[in-house]
Design an enzyme around this catalytic site. Structure first.
Site, PDB file in Angstrom:
ATOM      1  N   ASP A 118     103.533 -27.654  51.358  1.00  0.00           N
ATOM      2  CA  ASP A 118     104.488 -28.027  52.395  1.00  0.00           C
ATOM      3  C   ASP A 118     104.904 -26.798  53.205  1.00  0.00           C
ATOM      4  O   ASP A 118     105.778 -26.876  54.060  1.00  0.00           O
ATOM      5  CB  ASP A 118     105.712 -28.741  51.814  1.00  0.00           C
ATOM      6  CG  ASP A 118     106.590 -27.833  50.959  1.00  0.00           C
ATOM      7  OD1 ASP A 118     106.136 -26.725  50.603  1.00  0.00           O
ATOM      8  OD2 ASP A 118     107.716 -28.244  50.624  1.00  0.00           O
ATOM      9  N   ASP A 134     102.653 -26.907  46.642  1.00  0.00           N
ATOM     10  CA  ASP A 134     102.590 -28.307  47.053  1.00  0.00           C
ATOM     11  C   ASP A 134     102.203 -28.463  48.511  1.00  0.00           C
ATOM     12  O   ASP A 134     102.258 -29.563  49.066  1.00  0.00           O
ATOM     13  CB  ASP A 134     103.914 -29.030  46.772  1.00  0.00           C
ATOM     14  CG  ASP A 134     105.067 -28.513  47.632  1.00  0.00           C
ATOM     15  OD1 ASP A 134     105.003 -27.352  48.080  1.00  0.00           O
ATOM     16  OD2 ASP A 134     106.037 -29.269  47.835  1.00  0.00           O
ATOM     17  N   SER A 141     107.018 -26.740  44.098  1.00  0.00           N
ATOM     18  CA  SER A 141     106.629 -26.019  45.302  1.00  0.00           C
ATOM     19  C   SER A 141     106.046 -24.631  44.994  1.00  0.00           C
ATOM     20  O   SER A 141     105.065 -24.512  44.286  1.00  0.00           O
ATOM     21  CB  SER A 141     107.832 -25.927  46.246  1.00  0.00           C
ATOM     22  OG  SER A 141     107.466 -25.470  47.510  1.00  0.00           O
ATOM     23  N   ASP A 161     101.201 -23.009  49.773  1.00  0.00           N
ATOM     24  CA  ASP A 161     101.934 -22.828  48.525  1.00  0.00           C
ATOM     25  C   ASP A 161     101.552 -23.968  47.581  1.00  0.00           C
ATOM     26  O   ASP A 161     100.645 -24.747  47.865  1.00  0.00           O
ATOM     27  CB  ASP A 161     103.442 -22.747  48.767  1.00  0.00           C
ATOM     28  CG  ASP A 161     104.069 -24.095  49.099  1.00  0.00           C
ATOM     29  OD1 ASP A 161     103.343 -24.986  49.565  1.00  0.00           O
ATOM     30  OD2 ASP A 161     105.287 -24.252  48.894  1.00  0.00           O
TER      31      ASP A 161
END
Length: 318
Positions: free
Chosen positions: A247, A245, A105, A243
């Protein structure tokens, strides 16, 4: 011994805590848990998809966990670099038995992580994770011959399927909007701008040249000041910073206010609640913040001035 799974899968320093050997074991154990719940019928093997962000370590972890899954009788489609929500969507939309996302992440690039999605696109429950952990080093009989799984690549098809889904889900024509995007050199570097363009927006992009080492490096939602400056420089109507990833995000509008969906996002969620409220029953369509995100800030809103706010555990299950 500390629990291997945290709030969002297994995460740690790649090639230290999170090694290729551990990824193979996780793949094998996940396959066994999968077949315990849904035994193969006839010649039909369970199916999994594996995606990742742009970290260099994701390249070998992708191969490792795919090997563990296939060696345990699961057919694997490697979809390459895609956002975490794309893996959840594809798992549900294509009736896949198991989704796997390799990402840490918003963490620095030396870290990486592995998280699992069950059928339907929901993150694996604690009991499922505990079962995987219990089976990591347990002896088992491996399939042989035609019973082993197969591994194929499906990047292009998966990319387009997710872009189509995003555009169809909004149902909004963005023509006439100039949107700046900071992709954090991460998983949304390709599909994020592509989806906005497909919806009609003019899109200007920074930090969308991942090299395996530069994910989140002074970029994206953890460094929103770069997006702020870029929006002003190009005269964009708004800006979005993802960010690693994709999400979570931060957004910037001309009123010079940042609203971070994961950190201080009360304006974003409250706005979403107000958009739904005139058209829907707010008790039937609640906003669901996580414990560590914005629940407390939203709770400061006047009573009756927004949707119902049930509370969910941190980590995004729901």
């Amino acid at each position: 011994m500390a629990r291997l799974f945290g709030t969002d899968g297994v995460r740690g320093l790649a090639n230290d805590l999170l090694t290729p050997a551990l990824a193979v074991q996780l793949g094998e154990a996940a396959a066994r848990v999968l077949t315990e719940k849904s035994p193969a019928k006839g010649n039909k093997r369970p199916r999994a998809i594996v995606g990742r962000d742009t970290r260099a370590s994701g390249e070998f972890l992708d191969h490792a966990i795919s090997a563990g899954l296939a060696a345990s009788g699961v057919d694997v489609t490697r979809v390459g670099v895609l956002p975490t929500p794309a893996i959840a969507y594809l798992t549900a939309a294509h009736d896949i038995d198991l989704g796997v996302m390799i990402s840490a992440s918003h963490n620095p690039f030396p870290d990486n992580g592995i998280k699992f999605f069950a059928r339907g696109g929901f993150k694996l429950e604690d009991a499922g994770e505990d079962r995987i952990e219990a089976l990591l080093t347990a002896e088992h009989e491996r399939p042989t011959g035609a019973a082993v799984g197969r591994v194929i690549k499906g990047e292009t098809v998966a990319d387009q399927a997710y872009i189509n889904h995003l555009v169809a889900s909004t149902g909004t024509d963005l023509s006439g909007l100039r949107i700046a995007v900071d992709a954090a050199n991460g998983a949304a570097s390709k599909v994020g701008p592509a989806a906005l363009r497909a919806a009609g927006a003019e899109v200007l992009v920074i930090n969308a040249s991942p090299d395996g080492l530069n994910i989140n490096a002074q970029a994206g939602s953890t460094h929103p000041e770069q997006l702020q400056n870029y929006v002003k420089f190009v005269g964009a109507d708004m800006g979005v910073a993802y960010d690693g990833d994709a999400d979570r995000f931060a957004h910037y509008v001309r009123k010079d206010k940042i609203a971070a969906a994961a950190a201080s996002g009360r304006p974003v969620v409250a706005l979403c609640g107000k958009v739904w409220r005139p058209q829907r029953d707010p008790s039937a369509y609640p906003v669901c913040p996580t414990c560590k995100s914005i629940y407390e800030q939203m709770s400061q809103s006047p009573k009756g001035n927004g949707p119902r706010r049930p509370r969910f555990p941190f980590g995004g299950r729901g």
